[in-house]
Enzyme design. Structure first.
Site, short mmCIF file in Angstrom:
data_model
loop_
_atom_site.label_atom_id
_atom_site.label_comp_id
_atom_site.label_asym_id
_atom_site.label_seq_id
_atom_site.Cartn_x
_atom_site.Cartn_y
_atom_site.Cartn_z
N ASN A 212 0.94 -1.10 -0.07
CA ASN A 212 -0.01 -0.01 0.00
C ASN A 212 0.92 1.23 0.06
OD1 ASN A 212 0.59 0.76 2.78
ND2 ASN A 212 -0.53 -1.31 2.93
N ASP A 279 -4.31 -6.55 4.96
CA ASP A 279 -5.24 -7.43 5.62
C ASP A 279 -5.41 -8.64 5.16
OD1 ASP A 279 -6.52 -5.46 7.58
OD2 ASP A 279 -7.57 -4.56 5.61
N LYS A 289 9.30 -16.96 -10.68
CA LYS A 289 8.73 -15.71 -11.21
C LYS A 289 7.61 -16.27 -12.06
CE LYS A 289 9.12 -11.74 -14.21
NZ LYS A 289 9.90 -11.13 -15.32
N PHE A 323 -4.81 3.09 14.33
CA PHE A 323 -4.97 4.46 13.45
C PHE A 323 -6.15 3.60 12.86
CE2 PHE A 323 -2.18 7.81 12.82
CZ PHE A 323 -1.53 7.70 13.94
N LYS A 337 -14.00 0.33 14.84
CA LYS A 337 -12.55 -0.31 15.10
C LYS A 337 -12.15 -0.18 16.47
CE LYS A 337 -11.06 -0.31 10.47
NZ LYS A 337 -10.34 0.71 9.20
O1 PMT Z 1 2.91 5.89 6.53
P1 PMT Z 1 2.47 7.34 6.01
O2 PMT Z 1 2.74 7.67 4.58
O3 PMT Z 1 2.97 8.42 6.86
O4 PMT Z 1 0.80 7.17 5.98
C1 PMT Z 1 0.39 7.21 7.39
C2 PMT Z 1 -0.87 6.31 7.45
C3 PMT Z 1 -1.92 6.63 6.55
C4 PMT Z 1 -0.41 5.03 6.95
C5 PMT Z 1 -1.39 6.20 8.99
O5 PMT Z 1 -1.63 7.34 9.33
C6 PMT Z 1 -2.50 5.08 9.30
O6 PMT Z 1 -3.53 5.41 8.95
N1 PMT Z 1 -2.15 3.85 9.44
C7 PMT Z 1 -3.08 2.80 9.63
C8 PMT Z 1 -3.51 2.33 8.36
C9 PMT Z 1 -4.27 1.00 8.51
O7 PMT Z 1 -3.86 -0.04 8.50
O8 PMT Z 1 -5.46 1.29 8.73
P2 PMT Z 1 -6.82 0.22 9.16
O9 PMT Z 1 -7.82 0.98 9.33
O10 PMT Z 1 -6.62 -0.83 7.82
O11 PMT Z 1 -6.37 -0.55 10.09
C10 PMT Z 1 -6.84 -0.10 11.74
C11 PMT Z 1 -5.54 -0.50 12.59
O12 PMT Z 1 -5.44 -1.88 12.68
C12 PMT Z 1 -4.38 0.02 12.21
O13 PMT Z 1 -3.87 0.68 13.55
C13 PMT Z 1 -3.39 -1.00 11.82
O14 PMT Z 1 -2.08 -0.88 12.22
C14 PMT Z 1 -4.06 -2.29 12.49
N2 PMT Z 1 -3.90 -3.51 11.96
C15 PMT Z 1 -4.52 -3.62 10.70
C16 PMT Z 1 -4.54 -4.80 9.92
C17 PMT Z 1 -4.12 -6.01 10.51
N3 PMT Z 1 -4.12 -6.98 9.94
N4 PMT Z 1 -3.60 -5.79 12.00
C18 PMT Z 1 -3.57 -4.59 12.62
O15 PMT Z 1 -2.90 -4.42 13.53
#
Ligand code: PMT
Length: 411
Positions: A212, A279, A289, A323, A337
């Site tokens: 991503n 995810d 490859k 986040f 979340k």
């Molecule tokens: O890295 P930059 O370019 O500075 O950009 C910052 C950012 C946009 C990446 C950052 O601010 C941000 O939003 N990070 C979280 C991105 C994310 O994965 O969001 P989500 O809504 O999909 O996940 C929710 C939370 O669960 C997140 O804290 C994530 O780290 C966590 N997660 C998600 C999937 C997973 N399998 N395990 C997790 O722990």
């Protein structure tokens, strides 16, 4: 007027090196003296070709140090450094940056820099090509990773006739940054923070992966701010960037991040998941490859472990901050979340906007707890956003309980 109180009685050493911007150091020194600081100036030989040591002696009412033996004492640096609150090199040439990065102490200023235990500030100013040179950038990264404060040069006309990044910022900016450093809060002393950063890479075959747009900037900014506020930091990241933290662990996939976060979880008080964890990952990774054949290529994906959700299940007294990268219905998705992952706080950012979020130096966030929205920030630098996130964590009930527990453990 607040700065008058901050600077009053502070012992500040200003190092001046040989660049055309040395004249700006006179104005800076004058402002610091007027604000009540006791300023000592140390000049390199080249700096004296641009400004006379007498100018600084007159401005500071102190003798200017120009060589190791000029202050009638054999080792003036030790005595001055013992009481220094800050040593700032303004302007800093590529030469002094290179010396400090490589541990060279062959004149008075470079000796001061190696012996300093107070905060050290470097304000580079030079020709744009010199500034962008890989060696200079490498040295600056090294200094940053050792906790040295770098005041970024500004863009504009340079003395060599070119235009670009390399100008010493205006004195008002230098002055403000120095005050910010002197004022730095240490409210996370004794607190251990685990921060994740960057987007995970899920391999398809030996040459391709799914990922991503995360650059890791948000996570790095949080780690830097928490470190500056006194925390012990473990950084688990997919992006390698030298930084002044206690532990830097590089991972690539969601599974690797999961394993490392779980391994270090128990040693930390606060966990901030800024990483963009995939995810889904490939169900099977091809060992060779994949060749171009059919019009459509089917790749089967399987869910990755949800790291935060798992931490939420074993939470105990840890503070969990997630986040939420959203493109629509931000509040509702973020609250979902927060609750489903059992978090203390969630920081929602709108990643559909190009000038914030992924890859940008800026962000705009809304922070929620179980009662709903706590704060919606304007668009700010990721560093400023990080300080707001940390301030918000410090106000949570969980943090107050944690701090009281730490205090009573110490008694
Ligand atoms: O890295 P930059 O370019 O500075 O950009 C910052 C950012 C946009 C990446 C950052 O601010 C941000 O939003 N990070 C979280 C991105 C994310 O994965 O969001 P989500 O809504 O999909 O996940 C929710 C939370 O669960 C997140 O804290 C994530 O780290 C966590 N997660 C998600 C999937 C997973 N399998 N395990 C997790 O722990």
């Amino acid at each position: 007027m607040e700065h008058l109180t901050i600077l009053k009685g502070k012992n500040i050493i200003i190092g001046v090196t040989g660049g055309i911007a040395a004249y700006k150091a006179c104005e800076l020194v004058s402002s610091l003296v007027k604000s009540g600081a006791d300023v000592r100036v140390v000049m390199t030989e080249a700096a004296q070709k641009f400004v006379s040591p007498i100018t600084f002696s007159a401005l500071t009412h102190n003798p200017t140090v120009t060589d190791m033996f000029s202050a009638n004492k054999s080792i003036p640096h030790i005595e001055l450094l013992e009481k220094a609150d800050m040593l700032a090199v303004v302007p800093a040439t590529a030469n002094i940056i290179g010396k400090l990065a490589n541990g060279i102490a062959d004149d008075c200023l470079s000796t001061f820099l190696l012996a300093a235990v107070c905060p050290v500030v470097i304000a580079p100013a030079m020709n744009i090509n010199m500034y962008q040179h890989a060696a200079v950038q490498h040295n600056i990264s090294l200094l940053k990773s050792r906790g040295i404060h770098i005041i970024e040069p500004s863009e504009g006309y340079l003395a060599c006739g070119t235009k670009g990044k390399g100008r010493l910022p205006d004195v008002s900016i230098l002055y403000k940054e120095m005050i910010d450093i002197l004022q730095q809060k240490k409210d996370l002393m004794g607190i251990r923070v685990l921060v994740t950063a960057g987007g995970t890479r899920e391999p398809i075959d030996p040459v391709r992966y799914i990922s991503n747009r995360s650059s890791g900037k948000m996570g790095y900014a949080i780690a830097e701010c928490a470190k500056a506020r006194g925390a012990e930091i473990t950084m688990i990241t997919t992006v390698h960037n030298p930084i002044n933290v206690d532990r830097l662990i590089q991972v690539e996939t969601a599974q690797e991040m999961y394993e490392k976060v779980l391994a270090y979880y128990y040693e930390h008080d606060i966990i901030i998941m800024a990483a963009a964890v995939a995810d889904y990952t490939c169900m099977e990774i091809s060992s060779s490859k994949i060749k171009k054949k059919d019009d459509i290529l089917d790749i089967k994906l399987i869910k990755t472990p949800d790291i935060l959700a798992e931490l939420g299940e074993i939470k105990k007294d840890k503070i969990l901050v997630g986040f939420a990268a959203e493109t629509d219905d931000i509040e509702c998705s973020a609250m979902k979340k927060l609750n489903s992952k059992n978090l203390d706080l969630i920081v929602a950012n709108d990643v559909s906007q190009k000038d914030i979020g992924f890859g940008s130096d800026n962000n705009q966030v809304s922070i929620f707890n179980h009662n709903g929205l706590i704060i919606k920030t304007p668009c700010l630098t990721k560093k400023k956003i990080s300080d707001i996130i940390l301030d918000t964590i410090l106000e949570t009930d969980s943090f107050i309980v944690l701090r009281n527990k730490k205090r009573s453990d110490m008694d």
